[in-house]
Design a protein around this motif. Structure first.
Motif, PDB file in Angstrom:
ATOM      1  N   VAL A 137      14.719  11.399   1.493  1.00 30.99           N
ATOM      2  CA  VAL A 137      13.796  11.359   0.200  1.00 30.99           C
ATOM      3  C   VAL A 137      12.527  12.141   0.806  1.00 30.99           C
ATOM      4  O   VAL A 137      12.434  11.109   0.892  1.00 30.99           O
ATOM      5  N   ALA A 138      12.073  12.648  -0.328  1.00 33.81           N
ATOM      6  CA  ALA A 138      10.910  12.913   0.059  1.00 33.81           C
ATOM      7  C   ALA A 138      10.794  12.194   1.755  1.00 33.81           C
ATOM      8  O   ALA A 138       9.305  11.871   1.667  1.00 33.81           O
ATOM      9  N   GLY A 139      11.408  12.968   2.247  1.00 34.88           N
ATOM     10  CA  GLY A 139      11.414  13.394   4.223  1.00 34.88           C
ATOM     11  C   GLY A 139      11.357  11.472   4.322  1.00 34.88           C
ATOM     12  O   GLY A 139      11.185  11.211   6.607  1.00 34.88           O
ATOM     13  N   ARG A 140      11.487  10.795   3.755  1.00 38.61           N
ATOM     14  CA  ARG A 140      12.258   9.377   4.414  1.00 38.61           C
ATOM     15  C   ARG A 140      13.809   8.889   4.656  1.00 38.61           C
ATOM     16  O   ARG A 140      14.866   9.671   3.304  1.00 38.61           O
ATOM     17  N   ASP A 141      14.500   8.608   5.160  1.00 36.16           N
ATOM     18  CA  ASP A 141      15.924   7.966   5.229  1.00 36.16           C
ATOM     19  C   ASP A 141      16.207   7.289   4.293  1.00 36.16           C
ATOM     20  O   ASP A 141      15.866   5.758   3.608  1.00 36.16           O
ATOM     21  N   ALA A 142      17.160   6.813   3.112  1.00 33.19           N
ATOM     22  CA  ALA A 142      17.579   6.266   2.328  1.00 33.19           C
ATOM     23  C   ALA A 142      18.611   6.284   2.542  1.00 33.19           C
ATOM     24  O   ALA A 142      19.824   6.937   2.550  1.00 33.19           O
ATOM     25  N   GLY A 165      11.875  10.613  -8.919  1.00 28.66           N
ATOM     26  CA  GLY A 165      12.222  10.734  -8.260  1.00 28.66           C
ATOM     27  C   GLY A 165      10.887  11.212  -6.962  1.00 28.66           C
ATOM     28  O   GLY A 165       9.710  11.861  -7.183  1.00 28.66           O
ATOM     29  N   PHE A 166      10.175  10.460  -5.832  1.00 31.28           N
ATOM     30  CA  PHE A 166       9.387  10.615  -4.918  1.00 31.28           C
ATOM     31  C   PHE A 166       9.720  12.056  -4.553  1.00 31.28           C
ATOM     32  O   PHE A 166      10.980  12.154  -3.865  1.00 31.28           O
ATOM     33  N   THR A 167       8.565  12.868  -4.611  1.00 33.04           N
ATOM     34  CA  THR A 167       8.689  14.423  -3.466  1.00 33.04           C
ATOM     35  C   THR A 167       7.549  13.862  -2.335  1.00 33.04           C
ATOM     36  O   THR A 167       7.247  14.611  -1.864  1.00 33.04           O
ATOM     37  N   GLN A 168       7.001  13.098  -2.542  1.00 39.45           N
ATOM     38  CA  GLN A 168       5.855  12.405  -1.650  1.00 39.45           C
ATOM     39  C   GLN A 168       5.672  11.269  -1.434  1.00 39.45           C
ATOM     40  O   GLN A 168       4.987  10.607  -2.419  1.00 39.45           O
ATOM     41  N   VAL A 169       5.963  10.644  -0.742  1.00 42.53           N
ATOM     42  CA  VAL A 169       5.124   9.400  -0.655  1.00 42.53           C
ATOM     43  C   VAL A 169       4.830   9.089   0.681  1.00 42.53           C
ATOM     44  O   VAL A 169       4.594   9.658   1.741  1.00 42.53           O
ATOM     45  N   SER A 170       3.424   7.929   1.203  1.00 41.01           N
ATOM     46  CA  SER A 170       2.919   7.598   2.729  1.00 41.01           C
ATOM     47  C   SER A 170       3.052   6.116   2.052  1.00 41.01           C
ATOM     48  O   SER A 170       2.412   5.588   1.018  1.00 41.01           O
ATOM     49  N   LEU A 204      12.013   0.097  -0.540  1.00 48.68           N
ATOM     50  CA  LEU A 204      11.587   0.450  -2.039  1.00 48.68           C
ATOM     51  C   LEU A 204      12.167   1.604  -2.122  1.00 48.68           C
ATOM     52  O   LEU A 204      13.127   2.460  -1.917  1.00 48.68           O
ATOM     53  N   PRO A 205      13.104   1.234  -4.001  1.00 48.80           N
ATOM     54  CA  PRO A 205      13.392   2.847  -4.171  1.00 48.80           C
ATOM     55  C   PRO A 205      12.297   4.163  -4.560  1.00 48.80           C
ATOM     56  O   PRO A 205      11.213   4.151  -5.172  1.00 48.80           O
ATOM     57  N   LEU A 206      13.568   5.161  -3.995  1.00 52.59           N
ATOM     58  CA  LEU A 206      12.464   5.842  -3.840  1.00 52.59           C
ATOM     59  C   LEU A 206      12.948   7.465  -4.597  1.00 52.59           C
ATOM     60  O   LEU A 206      12.212   8.326  -4.993  1.00 52.59           O
ATOM     61  N   LYS A 207      13.738   7.147  -5.629  1.00 51.45           N
ATOM     62  CA  LYS A 207      15.234   7.790  -6.451  1.00 51.45           C
ATOM     63  C   LYS A 207      15.541   7.028  -7.340  1.00 51.45           C
ATOM     64  O   LYS A 207      16.657   6.723  -7.087  1.00 51.45           O
ATOM     65  N   PHE A 208      16.180   7.746  -8.168  1.00 55.10           N
ATOM     66  CA  PHE A 208      16.681   7.095  -9.449  1.00 55.10           C
ATOM     67  C   PHE A 208      17.270   7.705 -10.363  1.00 55.10           C
ATOM     68  O   PHE A 208      16.418   9.086 -11.287  1.00 55.10           O
ATOM     69  N   GLN A 258       1.080  -1.296  -0.532  1.00 53.79           N
ATOM     70  CA  GLN A 258       0.043  -0.416   0.209  1.00 53.79           C
ATOM     71  C   GLN A 258       0.694   0.927  -0.010  1.00 53.79           C
ATOM     72  O   GLN A 258       1.942   1.375   1.094  1.00 53.79           O
ATOM     73  N   MET A 259       0.432   1.893  -1.119  1.00 49.37           N
ATOM     74  CA  MET A 259       1.702   3.704  -1.203  1.00 49.37           C
ATOM     75  C   MET A 259       0.971   3.715  -2.039  1.00 49.37           C
ATOM     76  O   MET A 259      -0.014   4.106  -2.272  1.00 49.37           O
ATOM     77  N   SER A 260       0.873   5.363  -1.866  1.00 47.17           N
ATOM     78  CA  SER A 260       0.521   6.820  -2.455  1.00 47.17           C
ATOM     79  C   SER A 260       1.309   8.113  -2.696  1.00 47.17           C
ATOM     80  O   SER A 260       2.225   8.030  -1.495  1.00 47.17           O
ATOM     81  N   GLY A 261       1.988   8.583  -3.556  1.00 45.52           N
ATOM     82  CA  GLY A 261       2.281   9.956  -3.908  1.00 45.52           C
ATOM     83  C   GLY A 261       2.879  10.704  -4.659  1.00 45.52           C
ATOM     84  O   GLY A 261       1.953   9.831  -5.874  1.00 45.52           O
ATOM     85  N   THR A 262       3.817  11.280  -4.449  1.00 40.52           N
ATOM     86  CA  THR A 262       4.040  11.923  -5.944  1.00 40.52           C
ATOM     87  C   THR A 262       5.160  11.660  -6.987  1.00 40.52           C
ATOM     88  O   THR A 262       6.108  11.919  -6.102  1.00 40.52           O
ATOM     89  N   VAL A 263       5.891  11.235  -7.974  1.00 41.41           N
ATOM     90  CA  VAL A 263       6.942  11.204  -8.455  1.00 41.41           C
ATOM     91  C   VAL A 263       7.133  12.614  -9.806  1.00 41.41           C
ATOM     92  O   VAL A 263       5.666  12.846 -10.253  1.00 41.41           O
ATOM     93  N   THR A 264       7.997  12.729  -9.615  1.00 42.80           N
ATOM     94  CA  THR A 264       8.547  13.724 -10.020  1.00 42.80           C
ATOM     95  C   THR A 264       9.307  13.167 -11.630  1.00 42.80           C
ATOM     96  O   THR A 264      10.645  12.384 -11.013  1.00 42.80           O
ATOM     97  N   ILE A 265       9.147  13.201 -13.905  1.00 37.77           N
ATOM     98  CA  ILE A 265      10.526  12.511 -13.763  1.00 37.77           C
ATOM     99  C   ILE A 265      10.670  13.452 -15.277  1.00 37.77           C
ATOM    100  O   ILE A 265      10.252  14.201 -15.131  1.00 37.77           O
ATOM    101  N   SER A 266      11.509  13.548 -14.859  1.00 31.88           N
ATOM    102  CA  SER A 266      12.787  14.188 -15.604  1.00 31.88           C
ATOM    103  C   SER A 266      13.848  13.843 -16.661  1.00 31.88           C
ATOM    104  O   SER A 266      14.337  12.914 -16.112  1.00 31.88           O
ATOM    105  N   THR A 267      13.596  14.224 -18.041  1.00 35.60           N
ATOM    106  CA  THR A 267      14.291  13.725 -18.509  1.00 35.60           C
ATOM    107  C   THR A 267      14.408  14.558 -19.919  1.00 35.60           C
ATOM    108  O   THR A 267      14.231  15.064 -20.256  1.00 35.60           O
ATOM    109  N   ASP A 268      16.334  14.225 -19.923  1.00 37.41           N
ATOM    110  CA  ASP A 268      16.902  15.670 -20.942  1.00 37.41           C
ATOM    111  C   ASP A 268      17.600  14.075 -21.804  1.00 37.41           C
ATOM    112  O   ASP A 268      19.048  14.587 -21.373  1.00 37.41           O
ATOM    113  N   LEU A 269      17.465  13.714 -23.193  1.00 41.65           N
ATOM    114  CA  LEU A 269      18.263  13.044 -24.142  1.00 41.65           C
ATOM    115  C   LEU A 269      18.913  13.941 -25.173  1.00 41.65           C
ATOM    116  O   LEU A 269      19.604  13.500 -25.572  1.00 41.65           O
ATOM    117  N   GLY A 270      18.645  15.635 -24.903  1.00 45.90           N
ATOM    118  CA  GLY A 270      19.265  16.265 -26.454  1.00 45.90           C
ATOM    119  C   GLY A 270      18.679  16.182 -26.995  1.00 45.90           C
ATOM    120  O   GLY A 270      19.079  17.033 -28.180  1.00 45.90           O
TER     121      GLY A 270
END
Length: 425
Positions: free
Chosen positions: A220-225, A271-276, A252-256, A75-87
């Protein structure tokens, strides 16, 4: 204690392969399955987390990878930001044309298709920055929502029911009989959108081509990692490093983050910016199409494609999924030709034949016009023992398309592609 390395390697455990829903998009754009190409194999190097903030117990890289594999977040919920810069250059409206043309070949927005079909949204995550809300409750309830400026796109799975809704077009897509998902995932597998999706790709195999160490700790997102650092030992790859922040409690991976060998901004940062980890409300996974919504059934899409194909459509009654499964079983490409892999690890180069002379796969005039403009904006003409062709480059994945229709692609340098093509002759 500083990280140290060993020649010992241990498999990272079996990780499910993500279905290659982006294969259709690769018709014109060089393959950008970034992690699948770049991190085909990982060597596990015992290492220990040094001092840092937060202060966590020491752990080896092997133990941390095992922790990821054993993670059982139901069980989880959260907000993820995805940034891709392939040029990639600013394509303006061309990007939509490419997506429409490519997807119409394999299940996108062609005749009888829906703007809400998940496959029609995959290319949007290949560039720019996107915000995604995710939620999961056990094996059979997941939701992913792509938040846009003035619209929202959602994919909801509730039991064997899958709904996708595009508020911009007021269209919905409905399918039944969804397969099993791994715990902690928030959407069908053709929509990789969380750090775990990408981490699973990177850790799906192991050998000695890679150094893996624990590189301290972070929040990350308030979690120790813990921070897992993955670096290639081989030269010639365009990959600099992969960093995976792993939740110390759940695994659980929180940021890649994937950075290129040439430095600069990350090519891929998820990466998660917020997770519960609280149980999401049951209503999260309920969906009823708003009044006036155009609803397309998954079976309707398959029937429409079979009808367009005439007699050939009889053989296609298995539908799009069946055809893709056949390709996977036989090792063939979307063009029907065989594919092979040259090299190993980070230097793997994937080779296949499009069957199209002139270097660009054949298609409708409108598709070829869009593709030609895009490819010309990226390509460098090259010659060698293989003949002549064009190299198309991004900050991570490069591809050589020869004039006789062969494609060499990988997370390797231009020189490595040319060497492989010359050796092939």
């Amino acid at each position: 204690m500083a990280p140290y390395e060993s020649d010992d390697s241990t498999p990272a455990g079996e990780v499910e392969d993500v279905r290659d829903g982006r294969r259709r998009a690769a018709r014109y754009v060089v393959p950008v399955t970034v992690v699948g190409v770049a991190a085909a194999t990982i060597g596990l190097v015992p290492a220990f987390a040094g001092s840092g903030d937060p202060d966590l117990p020491k752990i080896s890289a092997q133990q941390l990878i095992e922790k990821i594999a054993k993670s059982d977040v139901q069980q989880m919920s959260g907000t993820v930001t995805i940034s891709t810069d392939l040029g990639l250059p600013n394509l303006g409206g061309l990007e939509d044309s490419l997506a429409s043309g490519a997807l119409s070949q394999g299940g996108g927005q062609g005749k009888g298709d829906s703007a809400a079909d998940p496959s029609s949204k995959l290319l949007e995550l290949a560039s720019g920055t996107h915000t995604v809300r995710v939620a999961a409750d056990g094996q059979d309830k997941q939701k992913l929502s792509l938040i846009e400026k003035a619209a929202e796109y959602s994919v909801i799975r509730n039991g064997d029911q899958v709904w996708a809704y595009d508020s911009a077009s007021n269209q919905a897509y409905h399918a039944t009989g969804a397969g099993e998902h791994k715990s902690g995932e928030a959407a069908p597998k053709d929509v990789p959108a969380t750090p775990r999706d990408f981490a699973d790709h990177a850790l799906k195999a192991a050998d000695k081509t890679t150094s893996v160490t624990v590189d301290g700790t972070a929040q990350v997102a308030g979690r120790d990692a813990y921070k897992l650092l993955v670096r290639p030992k081989q030269s010639g790859t365009t990959v600099g490093a992969i960093s995976i922040a792993v939740d110390a409690k759940t695994g659980l991976p929180l940021k890649f983050t994937l950075t290129p060998a040439k430095g600069g901004a990350a090519v891929l940062d998820v990466g998660f910016t917020q997770v519960s980890f609280a149980k999401p409300a049951a209503s999260t996974f309920d969906f009823t199409p708003p009044r006036g919504t155009k609803v397309t059934q998954g079976d309707d899409l398959k029937a429409g494609k079979a009808g367009e194909a005439g007699e050939a459509g009889k053989a296609g009654e298995v539908g799009k999924a069946g055809r893709e499964a056949q390709r996977e079983d036989t090792g063939t490409t979307p063009w029907g030709g065989a594919s092979k892999t040259l090299g190993e690890g980070w230097n793997a180069i994937y080779v296949f034949d499009t069957g199209s002379k002139g270097g660009v796969p054949s298609g409708s005039p409108s598709e070829d016009g869009a593709a030609s403009g895009f490819l010309n904006s990226l390509g460098d003409h090259v010659t060698g023992k293989f003949g002549s062709g064009t190299v198309f480059s991004t900050r991570l994945v490069n591809a050589l398309i020869t004039d006789d229709g062969k494609v060499y692609a990988g997370a390797v340098t231009k020189d490595a592609l040319l060497k492989a093509a010359n050796a092939g002759k």
